[in-house]
Design a protein around this motif. Structure first.
Motif, PDB file in Angstrom:
ATOM      1  N   ALA A 107       0.979  -1.129  -0.066  1.00 47.74           N
ATOM      2  CA  ALA A 107      -0.025  -0.008   0.164  1.00 47.74           C
ATOM      3  C   ALA A 107       0.655   1.240  -0.223  1.00 47.74           C
ATOM      4  N   THR A 108       2.087   1.309   0.147  1.00 50.40           N
ATOM      5  CA  THR A 108       2.955   2.049   0.218  1.00 50.40           C
ATOM      6  C   THR A 108       3.074   2.791  -1.164  1.00 50.40           C
ATOM      7  N   ARG A 109       3.197   4.289  -1.049  1.00 50.80           N
ATOM      8  CA  ARG A 109       3.318   5.042  -2.272  1.00 50.80           C
ATOM      9  C   ARG A 109       4.512   5.751  -2.452  1.00 50.80           C
ATOM     10  N   VAL A 110       5.178   5.687  -3.332  1.00 50.91           N
ATOM     11  CA  VAL A 110       6.607   5.959  -3.669  1.00 50.91           C
ATOM     12  C   VAL A 110       6.632   6.716  -5.006  1.00 50.91           C
ATOM     13  N   ILE A 111       7.230   7.796  -4.943  1.00 48.73           N
ATOM     14  CA  ILE A 111       7.899   8.466  -6.327  1.00 48.73           C
ATOM     15  C   ILE A 111       9.285   8.692  -6.177  1.00 48.73           C
ATOM     16  N   VAL A 112       9.761   8.296  -7.405  1.00 50.90           N
ATOM     17  CA  VAL A 112      11.313   8.169  -7.437  1.00 50.90           C
ATOM     18  C   VAL A 112      11.596   9.123  -8.764  1.00 50.90           C
ATOM     19  N   PHE A 113      12.712  10.032  -8.205  1.00 47.79           N
ATOM     20  CA  PHE A 113      12.968  11.245  -9.582  1.00 47.79           C
ATOM     21  C   PHE A 113      14.494  10.710  -9.727  1.00 47.79           C
ATOM     22  N   GLY A 114      14.440  10.431 -11.001  1.00 46.55           N
ATOM     23  CA  GLY A 114      15.813  10.065 -11.574  1.00 46.55           C
ATOM     24  C   GLY A 114      15.790   8.685 -11.604  1.00 46.55           C
ATOM     25  N   VAL A 115      15.943   7.834 -12.727  1.00 46.51           N
ATOM     26  CA  VAL A 115      15.902   6.415 -12.760  1.00 46.51           C
ATOM     27  C   VAL A 115      17.092   5.857 -13.827  1.00 46.51           C
ATOM     28  N   GLY A 116      18.335   6.584 -13.299  1.00 42.99           N
ATOM     29  CA  GLY A 116      19.439   5.976 -14.140  1.00 42.99           C
ATOM     30  C   GLY A 116      20.198   5.001 -12.902  1.00 42.99           C
ATOM     31  N   GLY A 117      21.488   5.252 -12.937  1.00 39.19           N
ATOM     32  CA  GLY A 117      22.167   4.047 -12.136  1.00 39.19           C
ATOM     33  C   GLY A 117      21.813   3.920 -10.857  1.00 39.19           C
ATOM     34  N   VAL A 118      21.371   4.731 -10.238  1.00 37.15           N
ATOM     35  CA  VAL A 118      20.691   4.762  -8.920  1.00 37.15           C
ATOM     36  C   VAL A 118      19.464   4.375  -8.840  1.00 37.15           C
ATOM     37  N   GLY A 119      18.623   5.300  -9.351  1.00 41.58           N
ATOM     38  CA  GLY A 119      17.223   5.178  -9.264  1.00 41.58           C
ATOM     39  C   GLY A 119      16.473   3.876  -9.876  1.00 41.58           C
ATOM     40  N   SER A 120      17.238   3.489 -10.913  1.00 46.14           N
ATOM     41  CA  SER A 120      16.771   2.155 -11.834  1.00 46.14           C
ATOM     42  C   SER A 120      16.469   0.962 -10.716  1.00 46.14           C
ATOM     43  N   TRP A 121      17.559   0.970 -10.106  1.00 49.31           N
ATOM     44  CA  TRP A 121      17.762  -0.341  -9.154  1.00 49.31           C
ATOM     45  C   TRP A 121      17.033  -0.172  -7.869  1.00 49.31           C
ATOM     46  N   CYS A 122      16.777   1.113  -7.535  1.00 45.10           N
ATOM     47  CA  CYS A 122      16.001   1.254  -6.318  1.00 45.10           C
ATOM     48  C   CYS A 122      14.526   0.989  -6.480  1.00 45.10           C
ATOM     49  N   VAL A 123      14.051   1.314  -7.888  1.00 43.34           N
ATOM     50  CA  VAL A 123      12.734   1.071  -8.196  1.00 43.34           C
ATOM     51  C   VAL A 123      12.483  -0.531  -8.373  1.00 43.34           C
TER      52      VAL A 123
ATOM     53  N   ASP B  70       3.865   8.385   0.063  1.00 40.31           N
ATOM     54  CA  ASP B  70       4.474   8.256   1.505  1.00 40.31           C
ATOM     55  C   ASP B  70       6.026   8.654   1.467  1.00 40.31           C
ATOM     56  N   TYR B  71       6.869   8.283   0.503  1.00 41.14           N
ATOM     57  CA  TYR B  71       8.094   8.500   0.164  1.00 41.14           C
ATOM     58  C   TYR B  71       8.392   9.118  -1.049  1.00 41.14           C
ATOM     59  N   VAL B  72       9.553  10.009  -1.093  1.00 42.64           N
ATOM     60  CA  VAL B  72      10.199  10.722  -2.148  1.00 42.64           C
ATOM     61  C   VAL B  72      11.366  10.208  -2.202  1.00 42.64           C
ATOM     62  N   VAL B  73      11.773   9.811  -3.150  1.00 44.24           N
ATOM     63  CA  VAL B  73      13.278   9.288  -3.618  1.00 44.24           C
ATOM     64  C   VAL B  73      13.966  10.134  -4.560  1.00 44.24           C
ATOM     65  N   ASP B  74      15.056  10.996  -4.249  1.00 43.98           N
ATOM     66  CA  ASP B  74      15.815  11.782  -4.931  1.00 43.98           C
ATOM     67  C   ASP B  74      16.941  11.167  -5.598  1.00 43.98           C
ATOM     68  N   ALA B  75      16.995  10.856  -6.692  1.00 45.46           N
ATOM     69  CA  ALA B  75      18.186  10.294  -7.391  1.00 45.46           C
ATOM     70  C   ALA B  75      18.593  11.251  -8.632  1.00 45.46           C
ATOM     71  N   ILE B  76      18.393  12.652  -8.657  1.00 45.84           N
ATOM     72  CA  ILE B  76      18.711  13.514  -9.623  1.00 45.84           C
ATOM     73  C   ILE B  76      20.198  14.003  -9.448  1.00 45.84           C
ATOM     74  N   ASP B  77      20.725  14.265 -10.841  1.00 45.80           N
ATOM     75  CA  ASP B  77      21.954  14.750 -10.970  1.00 45.80           C
ATOM     76  C   ASP B  77      22.268  16.386 -10.772  1.00 45.80           C
ATOM     77  N   SER B  78      21.292  16.986 -11.392  1.00 48.10           N
ATOM     78  CA  SER B  78      21.230  18.425 -11.607  1.00 48.10           C
ATOM     79  C   SER B  78      21.427  19.145 -10.005  1.00 48.10           C
ATOM     80  N   ILE B  79      22.192  19.889  -9.796  1.00 52.15           N
ATOM     81  CA  ILE B  79      22.206  20.682  -8.676  1.00 52.15           C
ATOM     82  C   ILE B  79      21.010  21.499  -8.281  1.00 52.15           C
ATOM     83  N   ALA B  80      20.769  22.256  -9.297  1.00 54.05           N
ATOM     84  CA  ALA B  80      19.590  23.256  -9.152  1.00 54.05           C
ATOM     85  C   ALA B  80      18.095  22.430  -8.995  1.00 54.05           C
ATOM     86  N   ASP B  81      17.817  21.415  -9.492  1.00 54.61           N
ATOM     87  CA  ASP B  81      16.963  20.552  -9.651  1.00 54.61           C
ATOM     88  C   ASP B  81      16.993  19.745  -8.304  1.00 54.61           C
TER      89      ASP B  81
END
Length: 241
Positions: free
Chosen positions: A22-38, A115-126
Protein backbone atom coordinates in the motif's frame (compact mmCIF):
# COMPACT_ATOMS: atom_id res chain seq x y z
CA UNK A 1 -0.72 -13.87 -13.05
CA UNK A 2 0.06 -11.89 -9.89
CA UNK A 3 3.60 -11.59 -8.57
CA UNK A 4 4.51 -14.07 -5.82
CA UNK A 5 5.44 -12.39 -2.54
CA UNK A 6 5.60 -15.60 -0.50
CA UNK A 7 9.30 -15.20 0.34
CA UNK A 8 8.72 -11.57 1.31
CA UNK A 9 5.90 -12.64 3.63
CA UNK A 10 8.10 -15.31 5.23
CA UNK A 11 10.56 -12.60 6.25
CA UNK A 12 8.40 -9.55 6.91
CA UNK A 13 5.09 -11.15 7.89
CA UNK A 14 1.66 -10.47 6.44
CA UNK A 15 1.07 -7.08 8.08
CA UNK A 16 4.33 -5.51 6.91
CA UNK A 17 3.93 -7.01 3.44
CA UNK A 18 0.43 -5.58 3.08
CA UNK A 19 1.66 -2.20 4.31
CA UNK A 20 4.46 -2.34 1.75
CA UNK A 21 1.97 -3.10 -1.01
CA UNK A 22 0.00 0.00 0.00
CA UNK A 23 3.02 2.31 0.25
CA UNK A 24 3.16 5.06 -2.36
CA UNK A 25 6.60 6.04 -3.68
CA UNK A 26 7.82 8.54 -6.26
CA UNK A 27 11.36 8.24 -7.61
CA UNK A 28 12.99 11.16 -9.39
CA UNK A 29 15.80 10.00 -11.67
CA UNK A 30 15.94 6.38 -12.84
CA UNK A 31 19.54 6.13 -13.93
CA UNK A 32 22.30 4.12 -12.30
CA UNK A 33 20.89 4.61 -8.79
CA UNK A 34 17.17 5.16 -9.27
CA UNK A 35 16.53 2.26 -11.64
CA UNK A 36 17.80 -0.32 -9.17
CA UNK A 37 15.92 1.32 -6.30
CA UNK A 38 12.68 1.04 -8.27
CA UNK A 39 13.27 -2.60 -9.19
CA UNK A 40 14.00 -3.53 -5.57
CA UNK A 41 10.86 -1.79 -4.36
CA UNK A 42 8.55 -3.45 -6.87
CA UNK A 43 10.07 -6.90 -6.35
CA UNK A 44 9.61 -6.38 -2.60
CA UNK A 45 5.91 -5.61 -2.91
CA UNK A 46 5.47 -1.88 -3.51
CA UNK A 47 2.46 -1.57 -5.82
CA UNK A 48 2.10 2.20 -6.22
CA UNK A 49 5.13 3.85 -7.79
CA UNK A 50 5.77 6.90 -9.94
CA UNK A 51 9.00 7.18 -11.91
CA UNK A 52 10.22 10.51 -13.28
CA UNK A 53 13.09 11.04 -15.74
CA UNK A 54 13.55 13.17 -18.89
CA UNK A 55 16.25 11.08 -20.56
CA UNK A 56 16.42 8.41 -23.21
CA UNK A 57 18.68 5.36 -22.96
CA UNK A 58 22.11 5.99 -24.46
CA UNK A 59 25.04 3.59 -25.01
CA UNK A 60 27.03 4.95 -22.05
CA UNK A 61 24.19 3.89 -19.72
CA UNK A 62 24.62 0.20 -20.49
CA UNK A 63 27.40 -0.39 -17.96
CA UNK A 64 25.22 0.45 -14.94
CA UNK A 65 21.54 1.22 -15.62
CA UNK A 66 18.88 -1.45 -15.28
CA UNK A 67 16.83 -0.68 -18.39
CA UNK A 68 19.81 0.07 -20.64
CA UNK A 69 20.56 -2.59 -23.26
CA UNK A 70 21.57 -2.44 -26.90
CA UNK A 71 17.93 -2.93 -27.87
CA UNK A 72 16.60 -0.06 -25.73
CA UNK A 73 19.03 2.67 -26.81
CA UNK A 74 17.05 5.74 -27.85
CA UNK A 75 13.91 4.85 -25.91
CA UNK A 76 12.66 6.88 -22.90
CA UNK A 77 14.08 5.35 -19.74
CA UNK A 78 10.82 5.58 -17.81
CA UNK A 79 8.86 3.77 -20.53
CA UNK A 80 11.32 0.89 -20.79
CA UNK A 81 11.47 0.61 -17.01
CA UNK A 82 7.68 0.75 -16.65
CA UNK A 83 7.28 -2.18 -19.04
CA UNK A 84 9.82 -4.20 -17.07
CA UNK A 85 8.18 -3.41 -13.73
CA UNK A 86 4.76 -4.45 -15.02
CA UNK A 87 6.27 -7.69 -16.29
CA UNK A 88 7.52 -8.32 -12.75
CA UNK A 89 4.32 -7.16 -11.04
CA UNK A 90 1.33 -6.96 -13.42
CA UNK A 91 -0.94 -5.68 -10.65
CA UNK A 92 1.32 -2.71 -9.88
CA UNK A 93 0.35 0.86 -10.69
CA UNK A 94 3.35 2.38 -12.43
CA UNK A 95 3.06 6.04 -13.44
CA UNK A 96 5.91 6.77 -15.88
CA UNK A 97 6.55 10.48 -16.41
CA UNK A 98 8.93 11.30 -19.24
CA UNK A 99 9.91 14.71 -17.92
CA UNK A 100 12.30 16.52 -15.61
CA UNK A 101 11.57 17.87 -12.17
CA UNK A 102 12.50 21.55 -12.37
CA UNK A 103 11.27 25.02 -11.53
CA UNK A 104 9.09 24.83 -14.64
CA UNK A 105 7.44 21.50 -13.74
CA UNK A 106 7.47 21.36 -9.93
CA UNK A 107 3.81 22.38 -9.64
CA UNK A 108 2.82 19.28 -11.64
CA UNK A 109 3.81 17.07 -8.71
CA UNK A 110 1.84 16.85 -5.46
CA UNK A 111 4.33 15.17 -3.15
CA UNK A 112 1.70 14.95 -0.42
CA UNK A 113 0.19 12.11 -2.45
CA UNK A 114 3.18 9.90 -1.56
CA UNK A 115 4.60 8.25 1.52
CA UNK A 116 8.17 8.44 0.22
CA UNK A 117 10.07 10.66 -2.19
CA UNK A 118 13.34 9.27 -3.54
CA UNK A 119 15.77 11.82 -4.95
CA UNK A 120 18.24 10.38 -7.47
CA UNK A 121 18.65 13.59 -9.49
CA UNK A 122 22.04 14.76 -10.76
CA UNK A 123 21.33 18.45 -11.51
CA UNK A 124 22.30 20.61 -8.53
CA UNK A 125 19.54 23.20 -9.04
CA UNK A 126 16.80 20.61 -9.57
CA UNK A 127 18.04 18.49 -6.68
CA UNK A 128 17.96 21.45 -4.33
CA UNK A 129 14.43 22.34 -5.44
CA UNK A 130 13.24 18.76 -4.96
CA UNK A 131 14.81 18.55 -1.50
CA UNK A 132 13.18 21.80 -0.40
CA UNK A 133 9.82 20.81 -1.86
CA UNK A 134 9.85 17.31 -0.38
CA UNK A 135 10.87 18.61 3.04
CA UNK A 136 7.78 20.82 3.05
CA UNK A 137 5.52 17.87 2.23
CA UNK A 138 4.23 15.09 4.46
CA UNK A 139 6.30 12.51 2.54
CA UNK A 140 9.56 11.06 3.86
CA UNK A 141 12.51 12.12 1.70
CA UNK A 142 15.44 9.85 0.91
CA UNK A 143 18.27 11.30 -1.18
CA UNK A 144 21.21 9.86 -3.10
CA UNK A 145 24.46 11.74 -2.94
CA UNK A 146 27.22 11.22 -5.51
CA UNK A 147 27.84 7.63 -6.65
CA UNK A 148 30.51 8.34 -9.28
CA UNK A 149 34.29 7.84 -8.89
CA UNK A 150 33.87 5.05 -6.33
CA UNK A 151 34.82 1.37 -6.25
CA UNK A 152 34.58 0.21 -2.62
CA UNK A 153 31.04 -0.85 -1.65
CA UNK A 154 32.01 -1.09 2.02
CA UNK A 155 32.27 2.71 2.12
CA UNK A 156 28.56 3.22 1.32
CA UNK A 157 26.62 4.56 4.31
CA UNK A 158 23.36 6.15 5.39
CA UNK A 159 23.15 9.24 7.56
CA UNK A 160 21.33 12.54 7.97
CA UNK A 161 22.17 15.10 5.25
CA UNK A 162 24.02 17.58 7.47
CA UNK A 163 26.19 14.78 8.87
CA UNK A 164 27.41 13.42 5.51
CA UNK A 165 31.22 13.47 5.35
CA UNK A 166 33.60 13.07 2.43
CA UNK A 167 31.05 13.59 -0.35
CA UNK A 168 31.70 16.55 -2.70
CA UNK A 169 28.05 16.64 -3.81
CA UNK A 170 26.74 16.89 -0.26
CA UNK A 171 29.29 19.59 0.52
CA UNK A 172 28.26 21.58 -2.56
CA UNK A 173 24.56 21.27 -1.70
CA UNK A 174 25.12 22.43 1.88
CA UNK A 175 27.17 25.40 0.68
CA UNK A 176 24.43 26.43 -1.75
CA UNK A 177 21.64 26.03 0.81
CA UNK A 178 23.57 28.26 3.22
CA UNK A 179 24.52 30.79 0.54
CA UNK A 180 20.94 31.12 -0.62
CA UNK A 181 19.67 31.35 2.95
CA UNK A 182 16.96 28.74 2.34
CA UNK A 183 17.78 25.49 4.08
CA UNK A 184 15.51 22.40 3.89
CA UNK A 185 12.64 22.62 6.37
CA UNK A 186 13.53 19.35 8.07
CA UNK A 187 16.22 16.69 8.28
CA UNK A 188 16.38 13.79 5.82
CA UNK A 189 18.44 10.66 5.26
CA UNK A 190 21.04 10.27 2.53
CA UNK A 191 22.91 7.38 0.96
CA UNK A 192 26.52 8.35 0.31
CA UNK A 193 30.12 7.15 0.15
CA UNK A 194 33.15 8.91 1.59
CA UNK A 195 35.41 7.33 -1.05
CA UNK A 196 36.65 9.57 -3.88
CA UNK A 197 38.93 8.22 -6.58
CA UNK A 198 40.66 10.44 -9.15
CA UNK A 199 38.87 10.74 -12.48
CA UNK A 200 41.13 8.61 -14.64
CA UNK A 201 38.79 8.17 -17.59
CA UNK A 202 39.62 9.02 -21.21
CA UNK A 203 36.05 9.72 -22.30
CA UNK A 204 35.38 12.73 -24.50
CA UNK A 205 32.09 13.33 -22.71
CA UNK A 206 32.25 16.76 -21.12
CA UNK A 207 32.43 16.66 -17.33
CA UNK A 208 31.58 12.95 -17.27
CA UNK A 209 32.67 10.95 -14.22
CA UNK A 210 33.30 7.24 -14.25
CA UNK A 211 30.81 5.06 -12.39
CA UNK A 212 30.07 1.35 -12.11
CA UNK A 213 27.06 -0.84 -11.42
CA UNK A 214 28.29 -2.48 -8.23
CA UNK A 215 28.31 0.98 -6.60
CA UNK A 216 25.31 2.68 -8.19
CA UNK A 217 23.24 -0.47 -7.72
CA UNK A 218 24.08 -0.66 -4.01
CA UNK A 219 23.16 3.01 -3.64
CA UNK A 220 19.78 2.19 -5.19
CA UNK A 221 19.25 -0.97 -3.14
CA UNK A 222 20.18 0.93 0.02
CA UNK A 223 17.58 3.60 -0.72
CA UNK A 224 14.98 0.87 -1.19
CA UNK A 225 16.06 -0.80 2.04
CA UNK A 226 15.32 2.37 3.99
CA UNK A 227 11.69 2.23 2.87
CA UNK A 228 11.34 -1.51 3.44
CA UNK A 229 12.86 -1.31 6.92
CA UNK A 230 10.72 1.69 7.86
CA UNK A 231 7.55 -0.17 6.90
CA UNK A 232 8.67 -3.31 8.73
CA UNK A 233 9.49 -1.39 11.92
CA UNK A 234 6.14 0.42 11.80
CA UNK A 235 4.32 -2.89 11.45
CA UNK A 236 6.30 -4.44 14.29
CA UNK A 237 5.56 -1.44 16.49
CA UNK A 238 1.83 -1.70 15.83
CA UNK A 239 1.86 -5.45 16.52
CA UNK A 240 3.41 -4.89 19.94
CA UNK A 241 0.80 -2.36 21.05
Amino acid sequence: MNSDLSRTRLLLGDDATERLCATRVIVFGVGGVGSWCVEALVRSGVRHITIVDPDRVCPSNINRQLMATTSTVGKPKVEVLRDRLLDISPEAEVDARFMAFSADTATEFNLNDYDYVVDAIDSIADKMLLIRTACRSKATLLSSMGAARKLDPSRIKVTEFWKVEGCPLARKLRQEFKRQGDKPARKFRCVYSDELLPNQGTSDEARANGSMLHITGIFGFTLASQIINDVFKEAEGEDRK
